[in-house]
Design a protein around this motif. Structure first.
Motif, mmCIF file in Angstrom:
data_model
loop_
_atom_site.group_PDB
_atom_site.id
_atom_site.type_symbol
_atom_site.label_atom_id
_atom_site.label_comp_id
_atom_site.label_asym_id
_atom_site.label_seq_id
_atom_site.Cartn_x
_atom_site.Cartn_y
_atom_site.Cartn_z
ATOM 1 N N SER A 142 -2.296 1.834 -12.683
ATOM 2 C CA SER A 142 -2.639 0.411 -12.618
ATOM 3 C C SER A 142 -4.132 0.087 -13.299
ATOM 4 O O SER A 142 -4.157 -0.736 -13.908
ATOM 5 N N PHE A 143 -4.792 1.059 -13.178
ATOM 6 C CA PHE A 143 -6.336 0.687 -13.591
ATOM 7 C C PHE A 143 -6.642 1.158 -15.086
ATOM 8 O O PHE A 143 -7.728 0.717 -15.696
ATOM 9 N N SER A 162 -0.068 7.573 -4.579
ATOM 10 C CA SER A 162 -0.841 6.703 -4.654
ATOM 11 C C SER A 162 -1.788 7.027 -5.835
ATOM 12 O O SER A 162 -2.427 5.824 -6.365
ATOM 13 N N GLN A 163 -2.028 8.129 -6.090
ATOM 14 C CA GLN A 163 -3.153 8.701 -7.094
ATOM 15 C C GLN A 163 -2.626 8.342 -8.353
ATOM 16 O O GLN A 163 -3.228 7.806 -9.318
ATOM 17 N N TYR A 223 -0.455 5.888 -8.958
ATOM 18 C CA TYR A 223 -0.063 4.711 -9.166
ATOM 19 C C TYR A 223 -1.691 4.029 -9.754
ATOM 20 O O TYR A 223 -1.639 3.110 -10.217
ATOM 21 N N ASP A 224 -2.507 4.692 -9.023
ATOM 22 C CA ASP A 224 -3.904 4.126 -9.308
ATOM 23 C C ASP A 224 -4.216 4.502 -10.850
ATOM 24 O O ASP A 224 -4.862 3.393 -11.505
ATOM 25 N N LYS A 274 0.861 -1.162 0.095
ATOM 26 C CA LYS A 274 0.039 0.044 -0.016
ATOM 27 C C LYS A 274 0.909 1.277 -0.153
ATOM 28 O O LYS A 274 1.743 1.262 0.901
ATOM 29 N N ARG A 290 -4.809 -4.635 -5.015
ATOM 30 C CA ARG A 290 -5.633 -3.719 -4.083
ATOM 31 C C ARG A 290 -6.186 -4.715 -3.026
ATOM 32 O O ARG A 290 -6.540 -3.836 -1.799
ATOM 33 N N GLU A 326 -6.459 -5.902 -9.783
ATOM 34 C CA GLU A 326 -7.122 -5.955 -8.469
ATOM 35 C C GLU A 326 -6.788 -6.572 -7.237
ATOM 36 O O GLU A 326 -7.049 -6.537 -6.101
#
Length: 285
Positions: free
Chosen positions: A213-214, A206-207, A209-210, A199, A239, A236
């Motif tokens: 990732s998605f 984090s933003q 990376y999200d 995490k 996460r 997924e």
């Protein structure tokens, strides 16, 4: 009213007991007995392009993380050891371990048993090992096995000095069962070492990376491997994996001794790249 309520509660409880236990497969909820086959399907699909998958998942940085992982464990420093590399199908970590022990300590006796639940991943590992100096030597072995229920005849109690699992434990149906088996097969004083995605604490990182990732990773799966669904699951699954402190507690619950709940020297884990990945260590007393 009270009687009707109790009757309904009993009926629901009865239905719950008859319903199969459930777990997660990415963001989906599935019966526990289905997850194993679903995960096998993902890794059978990606096995021929496993490095490509890891490059996409980590922007190529997984190679540096694996080097850091092996350097931290420093195989060969205290003489030859016996390693179990679980979920190690392609032999990526195993080869690094053997190379490190040989190049730094002239150790040609340390051995690695590479184990994976997926035969296709092990076939890829065998293909790679055939191209190395470790082919047909006692230093490398392969074994199909379920990390949650290792055969005691093949994996006896107190038989390994080091248990490694890299980017694999999050795909297992029962992480506590994996940890319990790791504790069983390690000798007293042996080390459990896990490299896994973690995490990210930094809000900006984090933003970013999200978004990567998605949005980017599934698209890369479509373009590079014609397999968007497998890459979507892998994102997924990251996460859904426990936070670093939660996973450290799971390791302690399995009987291991760890550092304190922070990252770094003396801590239970070491964050890499702001927590995108983490190395967790536990020692069997």
């Amino acid at each position: 009213m009270s009687a009707r309520f109790n009757s309904t509660t009993t009926s629901n409880a009865s239905n719950d007991k008859s319903r199969p236990a459930q777990t997660h497969f990415g963001f989906r909820t599935v019966d526990e007995d289905l997850k194993e086959d679903l995960v096998k399907g993902v890794f059978s699909s990606v096995a021929p392009k496993y490095d490509l998958m890891n490059d996409a998942m980590s922007m190529g940085v997984h190679r540096l993380w694996k080097d850091d992982f092996v350097s931290l464990l420093n195989p060969g420093r205290r003489g030859p050891i016996k390693i179990l590399d679980m979920a190690g199908g392609t032999g990526d970590i195993a080869m690094r371990m053997l190379d490190h022990a040989r190049e730094k300590y002239a150790d040609r006796t340390t051995s690695v048993l590479i184990s994976d639940i997926n035969p296709d991943m092990l076939k890829e590992g065998m293909r790679r090992v055939r191209q190395t100096m470790y082919h047909n030597t006692p230093q490398v072995g392969f074994q199909v096995a379920n990390a949650q229920a290792l055969d005691p005849e093949i994996f006896p109690d107190n038989s390994f000095d080091l248990y490694t699992i890299a980017f694999g434990i999050r795909n297992c149906t029962s992480i506590p069962d994996v940890l319990k088996e790791a504790h069983r097969v390690l000798r007293p004083g042996g080390t459990f070492a896990c490299l896994e995605f973690g995490k990210v604490d930094n809000p900006l990182l984090s933003q970013l990376y999200d978004v990567y990732s998605f949005s980017v990773i599934p698209m890369l799966g479509s373009i590079l491997a014609s397999d968007r669904e497998s890459y979507q699951y892998l994102v997924e699954s990251i996460r859904r994996f426990p936070s670093q402190p939660a996973f450290a507690q799971m390791i302690r619950d399995a009987g291991f001794t760890t550092g304190q709940d922070f990252s770094g020297q003396g801590g239970a884990w070491r964050d890499l790249w702001g927590g995108i990945a983490s190395v967790h260590l536990g020692v069997k007393a």
